[in-house]
Design a protein around this motif. Structure first.
Motif, short mmCIF file in Angstrom:
data_model
loop_
_atom_site.label_atom_id
_atom_site.label_comp_id
_atom_site.label_asym_id
_atom_site.label_seq_id
_atom_site.Cartn_x
_atom_site.Cartn_y
_atom_site.Cartn_z
N GLY A 31 29.02 45.59 48.04
CA GLY A 31 29.25 44.53 47.27
C GLY A 31 31.25 45.35 48.02
O GLY A 31 31.58 46.04 48.41
N ARG A 32 31.29 43.37 47.66
CA ARG A 32 33.16 43.41 47.94
C ARG A 32 33.51 42.94 46.98
O ARG A 32 34.40 41.75 46.51
N PRO A 33 33.95 43.45 45.95
CA PRO A 33 35.20 42.91 44.34
C PRO A 33 36.59 43.05 45.66
O PRO A 33 36.89 42.70 45.99
N PRO A 34 37.65 41.57 44.59
CA PRO A 34 38.44 41.21 45.29
C PRO A 34 39.35 42.63 45.09
O PRO A 34 39.61 43.06 44.21
N ALA A 35 40.47 42.32 46.25
CA ALA A 35 40.86 43.06 46.22
C ALA A 35 42.57 42.94 46.00
O ALA A 35 43.62 42.55 45.97
N LEU A 36 42.45 43.25 43.87
CA LEU A 36 44.12 42.49 43.00
C LEU A 36 43.73 44.03 42.41
O LEU A 36 45.33 43.86 41.87
N LYS A 37 43.50 45.16 43.05
CA LYS A 37 44.42 46.41 42.37
C LYS A 37 45.63 46.66 43.20
O LYS A 37 46.18 46.25 44.02
N GLY A 38 46.90 47.09 41.91
CA GLY A 38 47.84 47.63 42.38
C GLY A 38 48.98 46.14 42.69
O GLY A 38 50.02 45.78 42.90
N LEU A 39 48.57 45.27 42.60
CA LEU A 39 48.83 43.41 42.41
C LEU A 39 49.46 43.16 41.19
O LEU A 39 50.97 42.68 41.90
N GLY A 40 49.96 44.58 40.08
CA GLY A 40 50.91 43.86 38.99
C GLY A 40 50.56 42.70 37.85
O GLY A 40 51.08 42.10 37.36
#
Length: 463
Positions: A258-267
């Motif tokens: 899987g490839r989850p959305p890259a939203l970590k650390g986006l605040g």
């Protein structure tokens, strides 16, 4: 701290981000495009194109091995280093084309960005961006379960596998979705001893009996184990994978889980947006707007339709709307279509609206004329239509399904019935002829007149 004001800030310079910036600018907005690396799109760098280069090499090797079936004597000797060198060389060519497009962007900032409010961003380099609207187009990133930490030096993902200098002798692929199935079959056909494992029962987006049939097709090239709860351990220089029904020791592990959305650390917590259980902002699928905010989300970052042509479309919609906050428009979305480039291809087109009763048409390619002539006679088709015979969806597992999928996308977008599709010219001998049975079944279920079929003999006016 450097402060920059703009109309539209776009976070992410992938396919969706480039489209969003371009369309915002075309609509008169002052834009800023922000990206940590400007390495090129996922498709060009680590996705569509390098994987298709590997698949092309695998198909060449497979065709040579299959040649004796046609009376052509040949043997295949695969040079793994040469294969991977070609993959990287052409991959780099495609990436260079994307990087050329960066030069046409008037204002770019390199670095990781995070929200400090719904209209402000801060970059790791100290820049502060204030924008009337912001488009999130950060893409997705591979997911590697913590269980694999024990063999982390042996783990590959789609972002590292194409950097291999040579093939491993033994490879485990974790995940039988589109990416896992494609790469597993490609490596297997190139001579790698491959084991494909998945904790579920689906294969390449198929479910139930259809997934089981596809798994059997893949087993012609490799070992496939579904519903396998894997435990990972170190085994000397390799990795040992154990599950209830078996065990295997491999040199490398390709995780395609899987490839989850890259939203970590986006605040995102500073924006006031409503987030779903996965931390993704809730958004309108027709406008790409997040709630009533001036934030939009497009491409793999929203995990709605994670394919390139949809990322382009979503970026275009988001960019246009971000530049026209007083006149946000709902766009008509394209017919859903997803393709897995295994052999046979797997494609799903369209969808059945909730609550709609359907009729089904099926066809099999085991004895289809053109497929047999080319020794590609594996696969099946399932079509779903409404009570009036309009085609709603197509599930294809068949040779050249990637092309036939477009045929159905056009038919569905035009609201065609099975009878109308049968009334179009179908050349002989082609793979499209194999669709007649499935289309005819829908006609019969809906009491539609079946246009002339050569098996029923000529009709008046047909000659």
């Amino acid at each position: 701290m450097t402060s920059i004001d703009c109309d539209v800030a776009v976070i992410g310079a992938g396919t969706a981000g480039l489209a969003a910036e371009r369309h915002a600018r075309k609509n008169g907005a002052r834009t800023v495009l922000i990206d940590p690396a400007f390495r090129g799109t996922t498709c060009a760098a680590v996705g569509c194109m390098p994987s298709k280069l590997l698949i092309a090499a695998a198909q060449a090797a497979h065709s040579v091995r299959q040649a004796p079936e046609f009376g052509v004597m040949a043997t295949a000797e695969v040079d793994g280093k040469a294969v991977m060198a070609r993959v990287r060389a052409l991959r780099d060519h495609f990436v260079a084309g994307v990087k050329d497009s960066f030069e046409r962007v008037p204002q770019k900032l390199k670095g990781k960005a995070r929200f400090t409010s719904a209209t402000t961003l801060e970059l790791e380099g100290g820049e502060r961006v204030t924008a009337k609207a912001i488009v999130i187009a950060t893409g997705a990133t591979p997911s590697v379960p913590e269980d694999y930490d024990v063999v982390s030096d042996l783990v590959l993902t789609n972002e590292t596998v194409f950097e291999l200098e040579d093939f491993p002798k033994r490879l485990a692929v974790i995940g039988a979705g589109s990416l896992g199935a494609e790469l597993a079959q490609a490596f297997a056909r190139l001579g790698v001893e491959v084991t494909l494992l998945d904790s579920g029962s689906g294969v390449a987006g198929l479910k139930g009996e259809e997934a089981a049939r596809m798994a059997d097709f893949l087993r012609e090239d490799m070992a496939v184990h579904l519903e396998a709860k894997v435990k990972v351990a170190r085994d000397g220089a390799g990795a040992r994978l154990d599950w209830e029904q078996g065990s295997v020791v491999v040199d490398r592990v390709l995780v395609a889980a899987g490839r989850p959305p890259a939203l970590k650390g986006l605040g995102l917590e500073t924006t006031g947006l409503v987030l779903d259980d996965h931390g993704t902002p809730e958004f309108d699928h027709a406008t790409l707007r997040c709630g009533s905010s001036t934030i939009f989300i497009a491409g793999d970052a929203n995990h709605d339709r994670p394919v390139l042509h949809e990322a382009t479309a979503e970026g275009s919609i988001a960019g246009r709307n971000a530049a026209n906050l007083s006149n946000i428009l709902a766009a008509e979305r394209k017919v859903p279509m997803a393709i897995t480039f295994t052999h046979p291809n797997v494609a799903t087109v369209g969808h059945v609206p909730e609550g709609v009763e359907t009729v089904t048409g099926r066809a099999d390619y085991a004895d289809q004329g053109r497929a047999r002539a080319e020794a590609h006679n594996r696969g099946f088709v399932r079509l779903e239509g409404d009570g009036e015979g309009h085609i709603l969806s197509a599930t294809l597992c068949m040779p050249d399904g990637e092309h036939v999928a477009h045929y159905f996308a056009l038919a569905i977008s035009q609201g065609m019935t099975a009878a109308e599709m049968l009334d179009q010219p179908i050349y002989h001998p082609t793979l499209e002829e194999g669709l007649r049975k499935a289309l005819s079944q829908i006609c019969q279920h809906c009491n539609l007149p079946v246009p002339w079929d050569r098996r029923s003999g000529p009709q008046p006016g047909d000659i």
